[in-house]
Motif scaffolding. Structure first.
Motif, PDB file in Angstrom:
ATOM      1  N   ALA A  34      37.413  21.447  -2.453  1.00 38.12           N
ATOM      2  CA  ALA A  34      36.727  20.317  -3.079  1.00 38.12           C
ATOM      3  C   ALA A  34      35.798  19.623  -2.087  1.00 38.12           C
ATOM      4  N   LYS A  35      36.269  19.397  -0.870  1.00 36.94           N
ATOM      5  CA  LYS A  35      35.434  18.723   0.136  1.00 36.94           C
ATOM      6  C   LYS A  35      34.224  19.569   0.489  1.00 36.94           C
ATOM      7  N   GLU A  36      34.432  20.869   0.652  1.00 39.62           N
ATOM      8  CA  GLU A  36      33.310  21.768   0.978  1.00 39.62           C
ATOM      9  C   GLU A  36      32.235  21.701  -0.109  1.00 39.62           C
ATOM     10  N   LEU A  37      32.629  21.794  -1.373  1.00 40.63           N
ATOM     11  CA  LEU A  37      31.653  21.787  -2.465  1.00 40.63           C
ATOM     12  C   LEU A  37      31.065  20.396  -2.694  1.00 40.63           C
ATOM     13  N   TYR A  38      31.866  19.361  -2.510  1.00 38.99           N
ATOM     14  CA  TYR A  38      31.364  17.990  -2.626  1.00 38.99           C
ATOM     15  C   TYR A  38      30.301  17.724  -1.557  1.00 38.99           C
ATOM     16  N   ASP A  39      30.555  18.122  -0.331  1.00 37.62           N
ATOM     17  CA  ASP A  39      29.562  17.960   0.739  1.00 37.62           C
ATOM     18  C   ASP A  39      28.304  18.768   0.450  1.00 37.62           C
ATOM     19  N   GLN A  40      28.486  19.995  -0.053  1.00 30.84           N
ATOM     20  CA  GLN A  40      27.338  20.836  -0.402  1.00 30.84           C
ATOM     21  C   GLN A  40      26.514  20.175  -1.509  1.00 30.84           C
ATOM     22  N   PHE A  41      27.192  19.585  -2.488  1.00 28.62           N
ATOM     23  CA  PHE A  41      26.525  18.885  -3.585  1.00 28.62           C
ATOM     24  C   PHE A  41      25.654  17.751  -3.051  1.00 28.62           C
ATOM     25  N   ASN A  42      26.223  16.923  -2.176  1.00 26.58           N
ATOM     26  CA  ASN A  42      25.461  15.800  -1.624  1.00 26.58           C
ATOM     27  C   ASN A  42      24.300  16.289  -0.761  1.00 26.58           C
ATOM     28  N   ASP A  43      24.513  17.349  -0.001  1.00 25.31           N
ATOM     29  CA  ASP A  43      23.431  17.937   0.800  1.00 25.31           C
ATOM     30  C   ASP A  43      22.322  18.490  -0.085  1.00 25.31           C
ATOM     31  N   GLU A  44      22.706  19.105  -1.195  1.00 31.91           N
ATOM     32  CA  GLU A  44      21.719  19.643  -2.148  1.00 31.91           C
ATOM     33  C   GLU A  44      20.857  18.507  -2.701  1.00 31.91           C
ATOM     34  N   LEU A  45      21.472  17.396  -3.056  1.00 25.13           N
ATOM     35  CA  LEU A  45      20.718  16.245  -3.551  1.00 25.13           C
ATOM     36  C   LEU A  45      19.775  15.709  -2.477  1.00 25.13           C
ATOM     37  N   ARG A  46      20.280  15.604  -1.252  1.00 28.51           N
ATOM     38  CA  ARG A  46      19.441  15.108  -0.149  1.00 28.51           C
ATOM     39  C   ARG A  46      18.268  16.039   0.126  1.00 28.51           C
ATOM     40  N   SER A  47      18.484  17.343  -0.035  1.00 27.48           N
ATOM     41  CA  SER A  47      17.407  18.312   0.220  1.00 27.48           C
ATOM     42  C   SER A  47      16.253  18.152  -0.770  1.00 27.48           C
ATOM     43  N   LYS A  48      16.502  17.467  -1.876  1.00 26.97           N
ATOM     44  CA  LYS A  48      15.458  17.200  -2.881  1.00 26.97           C
ATOM     45  C   LYS A  48      14.784  15.860  -2.639  1.00 26.97           C
ATOM     46  N   GLY A  49      15.118  15.214  -1.506  1.00 27.50           N
ATOM     47  CA  GLY A  49      14.472  13.959  -1.142  1.00 27.50           C
ATOM     48  C   GLY A  49      15.168  12.720  -1.677  1.00 27.50           C
ATOM     49  N   ILE A  50      16.393  12.864  -2.169  1.00 25.89           N
ATOM     50  CA  ILE A  50      17.132  11.729  -2.727  1.00 25.89           C
ATOM     51  C   ILE A  50      17.936  11.042  -1.615  1.00 25.89           C
TER      52      ILE A  50
END
Length: 146
Positions: free
Chosen positions: A102-118
């Protein structure tokens, strides 16, 4: 993956009385990960959320995305989204992912959002948190990968 999103005017999260994340206008996300989730689920849900047209345009119609309004995200991990309440009086959380996945995918999710400039603020994974928000609308939606 299941995310409850709320369009908010402002929101914050604290741990032990200390604010660890806060945003102004944007989305507050409660993020649940199940044991079947993969990277593809993370990518799908992140893309869906930032492109949902749920912010009002000049005519008052929900026609703009988070990207269009340059909104922020407050992302909170929430394993209880996978609580099963069908039997008995105590929820069963067997469908929630184990903490390491869960932590691995949650961190990946937040990184994915940040990579879009959010601008993404978060709570503290696994901690008892207090979330405060002013819901805008109210607009509350559920986005799922399956």
């Amino acid at each position: 993956m299941k995310v409850v999103l709320q369009r908010t005017k402002k929101s914050s999260v604290s741990v032990n009385g200390e604010t660890v994340g806060q945003i102004e206008s944007g989305l507050t996300l409660l993020v649940g990960i199940t044991h079947e989730d993969k990277s593809e689920d993370v990518t799908y849900v992140a893309d869906k959320i930032i492109n949902l047209r749920i912010f009002e345009d000049a005519d008052g119609k929900m026609n703009l995305s988070l990207l269009d309004v340059k909104g922020q995200i407050l992302s909170i991990s929430q394993f209880t989204l996978y609580g099963d309440c069908k039997k008995g009086r105590r929820p069963n959380f067997m469908n929630a992912a184990k903490p390491d996945l869960a932590k691995e995918l949650y961190d990946q999710f937040n990184d994915e959002l940040r990579s879009k400039g959010i601008d993404v603020q978060t709570g503290e994974f696994g901690a008892m948190m207090e979330v405060s928000l002013v819901n805008d609308g109210p607009v509350t939606l559920i986005v799922e990968s399956r």
